[in-house]
Design a protein around this motif. Structure first.
Motif, mmCIF file in Angstrom:
data_model
loop_
_atom_site.group_PDB
_atom_site.id
_atom_site.type_symbol
_atom_site.label_atom_id
_atom_site.label_comp_id
_atom_site.label_asym_id
_atom_site.label_seq_id
_atom_site.Cartn_x
_atom_site.Cartn_y
_atom_site.Cartn_z
ATOM 1 N N THR A 37 -0.204 -2.097 -5.227
ATOM 2 C CA THR A 37 -0.874 -3.139 -4.446
ATOM 3 C C THR A 37 -1.316 -4.244 -5.390
ATOM 4 N N ILE A 38 -1.640 -5.371 -4.806
ATOM 5 C CA ILE A 38 -2.080 -6.511 -5.591
ATOM 6 C C ILE A 38 -3.121 -7.261 -4.777
ATOM 7 N N GLU A 39 -3.986 -7.985 -5.458
ATOM 8 C CA GLU A 39 -5.046 -8.738 -4.785
ATOM 9 C C GLU A 39 -4.582 -10.156 -4.496
ATOM 10 N N PRO A 40 -5.121 -10.789 -3.459
ATOM 11 C CA PRO A 40 -4.674 -12.127 -3.071
ATOM 12 C C PRO A 40 -4.944 -13.205 -4.118
ATOM 13 N N ARG A 41 -5.915 -12.975 -4.980
ATOM 14 C CA ARG A 41 -6.243 -13.998 -5.992
ATOM 15 C C ARG A 41 -5.363 -13.907 -7.242
ATOM 16 N N GLY A 42 -4.482 -12.884 -7.299
ATOM 17 C CA GLY A 42 -3.587 -12.747 -8.444
ATOM 18 C C GLY A 42 -2.510 -13.823 -8.462
ATOM 19 N N HIS A 43 -1.860 -13.953 -9.601
ATOM 20 C CA HIS A 43 -0.773 -14.924 -9.748
ATOM 21 C C HIS A 43 0.528 -14.351 -9.194
ATOM 22 N N VAL A 44 1.363 -15.206 -8.662
ATOM 23 C CA VAL A 44 2.658 -14.801 -8.129
ATOM 24 C C VAL A 44 3.520 -14.194 -9.237
ATOM 25 N N ALA A 45 3.382 -14.692 -10.458
ATOM 26 C CA ALA A 45 4.135 -14.120 -11.578
ATOM 27 C C ALA A 45 3.786 -12.647 -11.765
ATOM 28 N N ALA A 46 2.536 -12.284 -11.563
ATOM 29 C CA ALA A 46 2.120 -10.878 -11.679
ATOM 30 C C ALA A 46 2.778 -10.042 -10.588
ATOM 31 N N THR A 96 10.752 -4.212 -3.529
ATOM 32 C CA THR A 96 11.028 -5.579 -3.096
ATOM 33 C C THR A 96 9.861 -6.207 -2.347
ATOM 34 N N ALA A 97 8.750 -5.481 -2.274
ATOM 35 C CA ALA A 97 7.558 -6.010 -1.610
ATOM 36 C C ALA A 97 6.327 -5.292 -2.137
ATOM 37 N N LEU A 98 5.210 -5.994 -2.091
ATOM 38 C CA LEU A 98 3.923 -5.417 -2.458
ATOM 39 C C LEU A 98 2.954 -5.626 -1.306
ATOM 40 N N VAL A 99 2.094 -4.662 -1.109
ATOM 41 C CA VAL A 99 1.043 -4.799 -0.120
ATOM 42 C C VAL A 99 -0.135 -5.482 -0.803
ATOM 43 N N VAL A 100 -0.700 -6.461 -0.117
ATOM 44 C CA VAL A 100 -1.842 -7.204 -0.646
ATOM 45 C C VAL A 100 -3.099 -6.611 -0.019
ATOM 46 N N VAL A 101 -4.055 -6.233 -0.878
ATOM 47 C CA VAL A 101 -5.315 -5.652 -0.422
ATOM 48 C C VAL A 101 -6.470 -6.422 -1.038
ATOM 49 N N ASP A 102 -7.559 -6.556 -0.286
ATOM 50 C CA ASP A 102 -8.751 -7.218 -0.815
ATOM 51 C C ASP A 102 -9.600 -6.256 -1.624
ATOM 52 N N ASP A 103 -9.642 -5.015 -1.200
ATOM 53 C CA ASP A 103 -10.477 -4.006 -1.828
ATOM 54 C C ASP A 103 -9.603 -2.816 -2.167
ATOM 55 N N ASP A 104 -9.392 -2.582 -3.439
ATOM 56 C CA ASP A 104 -8.501 -1.506 -3.866
ATOM 57 C C ASP A 104 -8.976 -0.135 -3.396
ATOM 58 N N PRO A 147 -4.301 -3.008 4.159
ATOM 59 C CA PRO A 147 -3.457 -4.177 3.939
ATOM 60 C C PRO A 147 -4.016 -5.435 4.603
ATOM 61 N N VAL A 148 -4.098 -6.518 3.821
ATOM 62 C CA VAL A 148 -4.467 -7.820 4.385
ATOM 63 C C VAL A 148 -3.255 -8.746 4.401
ATOM 64 N N GLY A 149 -2.198 -8.313 3.723
ATOM 65 C CA GLY A 149 -0.987 -9.118 3.676
ATOM 66 C C GLY A 149 0.120 -8.382 2.957
ATOM 67 N N ILE A 150 1.252 -9.064 2.871
ATOM 68 C CA ILE A 150 2.405 -8.520 2.158
ATOM 69 C C ILE A 150 3.108 -9.690 1.490
ATOM 70 N N LEU A 177 -3.775 2.732 3.250
ATOM 71 C CA LEU A 177 -2.353 2.659 2.904
ATOM 72 C C LEU A 177 -1.865 3.975 2.300
ATOM 73 N N ILE A 178 -0.786 4.524 2.883
ATOM 74 C CA ILE A 178 -0.228 5.768 2.345
ATOM 75 C C ILE A 178 1.239 5.648 1.972
ATOM 76 N N GLY A 179 1.900 4.569 2.411
ATOM 77 C CA GLY A 179 3.309 4.439 2.091
ATOM 78 C C GLY A 179 3.901 3.145 2.599
ATOM 79 N N MET A 180 5.216 3.041 2.448
ATOM 80 C CA MET A 180 5.950 1.854 2.879
ATOM 81 C C MET A 180 7.294 2.307 3.414
ATOM 82 N N VAL A 181 7.705 1.713 4.518
ATOM 83 C CA VAL A 181 9.042 1.934 5.072
ATOM 84 C C VAL A 181 9.759 0.600 4.974
ATOM 85 N N ASP A 182 10.965 0.624 4.418
ATOM 86 C CA ASP A 182 11.728 -0.622 4.401
ATOM 87 C C ASP A 182 13.000 -0.464 5.231
#
Length: 142
Positions: free
Chosen positions: A31-40, A51-59, A64-67, A128-133
Motif C-alpha cells: 500500500t502507499i499513502e496519497p501524499r507519496g510521490h508517483v515515482a515511489a 500493476t496497481a497499488l492500493v492507496v490508504v490514509d492510515d496504514d 482503501p481510499v484509492g488505487i 484490506l486482505i488482497g487484490m483480484v486482477d
C-alpha cells in the motif's frame, strides 16, 4: 517480496461451488499513502511485480481510499509530468470498487466490466486482505 504477490491462498471449496474472490485473490498488496510521490509508487510496483497499488490514509486501518495503476503513471508521464514531483493523490481513482472474499468470480467480473477497471481490492472485516486482477478473473472463468 515478489513471492507474496504471486502465491495463491490454499482455499478448498466443494467441487461444484462457484469460485469466489478468496479462491483467486493475491495476498494484500503493498500500500502507499496519497501524499507519496508517483515515482515511489512506480518503484514499489516494479519491485513487487504488481500493476496497481492500493492507496490508504492510515496504514493501521488498511481501508482503501484509492488505487493507482501503471496506466495512471504512464498517462502522467505521457502528459509530461515529473513523477518525482507529482503526488499520488493527483492521480488516484478515489473510492475504488471493493469486493469481499465471498464475492463470486462472475460478480467480480461484472464489477470490472461495469466499472471499467482491472483491479479490485478485497476487503474483509479487518480491512484490506488482497487484490483480484483481471488476469485472476479470466483464469478462473476459463
Amino acid at each position: 517480496m515478489t513471492e507474496a504477490f504471486t502465491q495463491k491462498p490454499s482455499v478448498h471449496r466443494p467441487p461444484h461451488a462457484p469460485a469466489t474472490a478468496a479462491d483467486v485473490m493475491r495476498p494484500a498488496p503493498a500500500t502507499i499513502e496519497p501524499r507519496g510521490h508517483v515515482a515511489a509508487a512506480a518503484y514499489l510496483m516494479k519491485h513487487a511485480g504488481v500493476t496497481a497499488l492500493v492507496v490508504v490514509d492510515d496504514d493501521q486501518a488498511k481501508q482503501p481510499v484509492g488505487i493507482i495503476t501503471e496506466a495512471d503513471i504512464v498517462q502522467a508521464v505521457a502528459d509530461g509530468k515529473d513523477v518525482n514531483d507529482l503526488r499520488i493523490r493527483a492521480l488516484i481513482t478515489t473510492h475504488p470498487t471493493v469486493i469481499n472474499p465471498a464475492t463470486s468470480i462472475r460478480d467480480a467480473a461484472r464489477s470490472m466490466v461495469t466499472g471499467h477497471v482491472r483491479h479490485l481490492p478485497v476487503v474483509g472485516e479487518a480491512g484490506l486482505i488482497g487484490m483480484v486482477d483481471i488476469t485472476d478473473v479470466c483464469a478462473a472463468l476459463a
